[in-house]
Design a protein around this motif. Structure first.
Motif, PDB file in Angstrom:
ATOM      1  N   ARG A 132      52.790  22.217  27.320  1.00  0.00           N
ATOM      2  CA  ARG A 132      53.888  22.729  28.120  1.00  0.00           C
ATOM      3  C   ARG A 132      53.526  23.947  28.950  1.00  0.00           C
ATOM      4  NH1 ARG A 132      56.008  21.883  23.080  1.00  0.00           N
ATOM      5  NH2 ARG A 132      56.092  24.107  22.642  1.00  0.00           N
ATOM      6  N   GLN A 133      52.514  24.704  28.534  1.00  0.00           N
ATOM      7  CA  GLN A 133      52.229  25.963  29.216  1.00  0.00           C
ATOM      8  C   GLN A 133      50.726  26.191  29.359  1.00  0.00           C
ATOM      9  OE1 GLN A 133      54.257  28.802  26.685  1.00  0.00           O
ATOM     10  NE2 GLN A 133      56.130  28.689  27.903  1.00  0.00           N
ATOM     11  N   ILE A 134      50.383  26.968  30.385  1.00  0.00           N
ATOM     12  CA  ILE A 134      49.043  27.525  30.530  1.00  0.00           C
ATOM     13  C   ILE A 134      49.182  29.043  30.479  1.00  0.00           C
ATOM     14  CG2 ILE A 134      47.052  27.798  32.050  1.00  0.00           C
ATOM     15  CD1 ILE A 134      47.768  25.093  33.281  1.00  0.00           C
ATOM     16  N   ILE A 135      48.351  29.685  29.683  1.00  0.00           N
ATOM     17  CA  ILE A 135      48.361  31.149  29.625  1.00  0.00           C
ATOM     18  C   ILE A 135      47.061  31.647  30.242  1.00  0.00           C
ATOM     19  CG2 ILE A 135      48.543  33.203  28.197  1.00  0.00           C
ATOM     20  CD1 ILE A 135      50.040  31.612  26.138  1.00  0.00           C
ATOM     21  N   GLY A 136      47.199  32.413  31.303  1.00  0.00           N
ATOM     22  CA  GLY A 136      46.049  33.015  31.961  1.00  0.00           C
ATOM     23  C   GLY A 136      45.808  34.410  31.424  1.00  0.00           C
ATOM     24  N   TRP A 137      44.565  34.742  31.162  1.00  0.00           N
ATOM     25  CA  TRP A 137      44.187  36.050  30.616  1.00  0.00           C
ATOM     26  C   TRP A 137      43.148  36.712  31.517  1.00  0.00           C
ATOM     27  CZ3 TRP A 137      46.915  37.359  26.348  1.00  0.00           C
ATOM     28  CH2 TRP A 137      47.447  36.327  25.555  1.00  0.00           C
ATOM     29  N   ASP A 138      43.261  38.024  31.642  1.00  0.00           N
ATOM     30  CA  ASP A 138      42.223  38.806  32.291  1.00  0.00           C
ATOM     31  C   ASP A 138      41.854  39.953  31.364  1.00  0.00           C
ATOM     32  OD1 ASP A 138      40.451  39.672  34.385  1.00  0.00           O
ATOM     33  OD2 ASP A 138      41.877  41.287  34.774  1.00  0.00           O
ATOM     34  N   VAL A 139      40.616  39.963  30.900  1.00  0.00           N
ATOM     35  CA  VAL A 139      40.129  41.014  30.009  1.00  0.00           C
ATOM     36  C   VAL A 139      39.418  42.063  30.856  1.00  0.00           C
ATOM     37  CG1 VAL A 139      38.655  41.580  28.048  1.00  0.00           C
ATOM     38  CG2 VAL A 139      39.865  39.381  28.111  1.00  0.00           C
ATOM     39  N   CYS A 167      43.786  48.270  26.329  1.00  0.00           N
ATOM     40  CA  CYS A 167      42.617  47.701  25.656  1.00  0.00           C
ATOM     41  C   CYS A 167      41.367  48.457  26.092  1.00  0.00           C
ATOM     42  CB  CYS A 167      42.501  46.210  25.982  1.00  0.00           C
ATOM     43  SG  CYS A 167      41.104  45.383  25.203  1.00  0.00           S
ATOM     44  N   PRO A 168      41.168  49.687  25.603  1.00  0.00           N
ATOM     45  CA  PRO A 168      39.993  50.480  25.985  1.00  0.00           C
ATOM     46  C   PRO A 168      38.732  49.942  25.324  1.00  0.00           C
ATOM     47  CG  PRO A 168      41.291  51.668  24.359  1.00  0.00           C
ATOM     48  CD  PRO A 168      42.057  50.426  24.681  1.00  0.00           C
ATOM     49  N   ARG A 204      39.435  46.661  19.795  1.00  0.00           N
ATOM     50  CA  ARG A 204      40.589  46.951  20.652  1.00  0.00           C
ATOM     51  C   ARG A 204      41.081  45.674  21.332  1.00  0.00           C
ATOM     52  NH1 ARG A 204      41.440  52.530  20.493  1.00  0.00           N
ATOM     53  NH2 ARG A 204      40.008  53.251  18.862  1.00  0.00           N
ATOM     54  N   LEU A 205      40.166  44.776  21.665  1.00  0.00           N
ATOM     55  CA  LEU A 205      40.569  43.497  22.245  1.00  0.00           C
ATOM     56  C   LEU A 205      41.252  42.631  21.190  1.00  0.00           C
ATOM     57  CD1 LEU A 205      40.668  41.530  24.589  1.00  0.00           C
ATOM     58  CD2 LEU A 205      38.315  40.839  24.052  1.00  0.00           C
ATOM     59  N   GLU A 206      40.757  42.668  19.963  1.00  0.00           N
ATOM     60  CA  GLU A 206      41.427  41.940  18.886  1.00  0.00           C
ATOM     61  C   GLU A 206      42.859  42.438  18.715  1.00  0.00           C
ATOM     62  OE1 GLU A 206      39.115  40.897  15.285  1.00  0.00           O
ATOM     63  OE2 GLU A 206      37.658  42.343  16.030  1.00  0.00           O
TER      64      GLU A 206
END
Length: 278
Positions: free
Chosen positions: A5-12, A37-38, A45-47
């Motif tokens: 149903r969905q796409i989740i876009g992420w930018d790290v 997220c330093p 921090r990303l976790e």
């Protein structure tokens, strides 16, 4: 298994994790959010940022409900020995935290890659988030010619597009810094010493101190343009972000104290810094 149903876009990024939920049917934006997220302080921090995202979007680990698309620039963080390591470790952590939902990593001109292929394609994946934005814009408006101007907490991208494609030949950060298409000025994290060396002050001009006393967040907080949801990074001195503390940091840039001028004067100083930033 229910239909996707969905796409989740992420930018790290190096300082924030950004996410956007899209409806597969029609591509409408359902929600978007950003978390501090330093990365230079550790991959944990990303976790933590992904865990915060899970609280907002509990469906993100449901393989039947969504899949994921990833871009990054966080591989530049000095946590990593080199960018290849950064791409590999960021991708591996994202794949682990988002499992069992499938993850695809944007690799610029060569398309999408699976997490297991990230290290082999690291040069194409590294800091390709700007290219994803520009390609989307160009493809969505194929008859237009223009510029994408992407202003973030740390950098500004200036990207020409036209005819359904991105017009620049530059791809890496090094190439885009050389061409001027990547400008390391942003609205939160940029040290004010980068706006020097001299600026109008006290009826004349003054050098700015080459110290990390204040950042562009202090400027735009003073002018009322930086709102709390986007003011997620610590202040330069670790002190609060109230008006008095913000003026104190600005004053130090010219060797002064906040009490040396009234509030209107410090607002004018912030506006002068803002003009220099622009």
């Amino acid at each position: 298994m229910p239909a996707e149903r969905q796409i989740i876009g992420w930018d790290v990024g190096g300082a924030h994790l950004k996410g956007c939920v899209l409806s597969v049917a029609g591509g409408a934006v359902v929600d978007a959010a950003q978390w501090s997220c330093p990365l230079w302080l550790g991959l944990d921090r990303l976790e933590q940022a992904f865990e915060a995202a899970f609280e907002r979007w509990p469906q993100m680990r449901d393989a039947g409900a969504c899949r994921h698309a990833l871009t990054m620039s966080g591989e530049m963080a000095d946590l990593f020995d080199d960018r290849e390591e950064g791409v590999a470790r960021i991708t591996a952590l994202a794949a682990q935290r988002l499992a069992p939902a499938p993850l695809h990593v944007f690799a610029g001109d060569v398309g999408w890659r699976r997490p297991d292929d990230a290290r082999a394609s690291w040069r194409d994946i590294a800091s390709a988030n700007w290219l994803a934005t520009a390609l989307h814009t160009a493809m969505a408006r194929p008859r237009l010619r223009g510029f994408v101007i992407d202003i973030g907490s740390t950098t500004t991208d200036l990207i020409a597009f036209g005819g359904g494609d991105v017009l620049t030949r530059a791809r890496s950060d090094a190439e885009r810094l050389a061409s001027g298409e990547l400008c390391y000025l942003g609205v939160v994290r940029t040290p004010l010493l980068a706006l020097g060396p001299r600026l109008a002050w006290g009826g004349g001009e003054s050098n700015l101190m080459n110290e990390l006393f204040a950042t562009t967040a202090d400027v735009l907080r003073t002018t009322g343009e930086l709102t709390a949801p986007h003011d997620q990074q610590p202040s330069a001195d670790g002190a609060p972000k109230d008006a008095a503390s913000t003026r104190r940091r600005l004053a130090r840039m010219v060797g002064a104290d906040a009490r040396d001028a009234d509030d209107a004067h410090w607002l004018g100083f912030a506006q002068a810094l803002r003009a220099r930033l622009v």
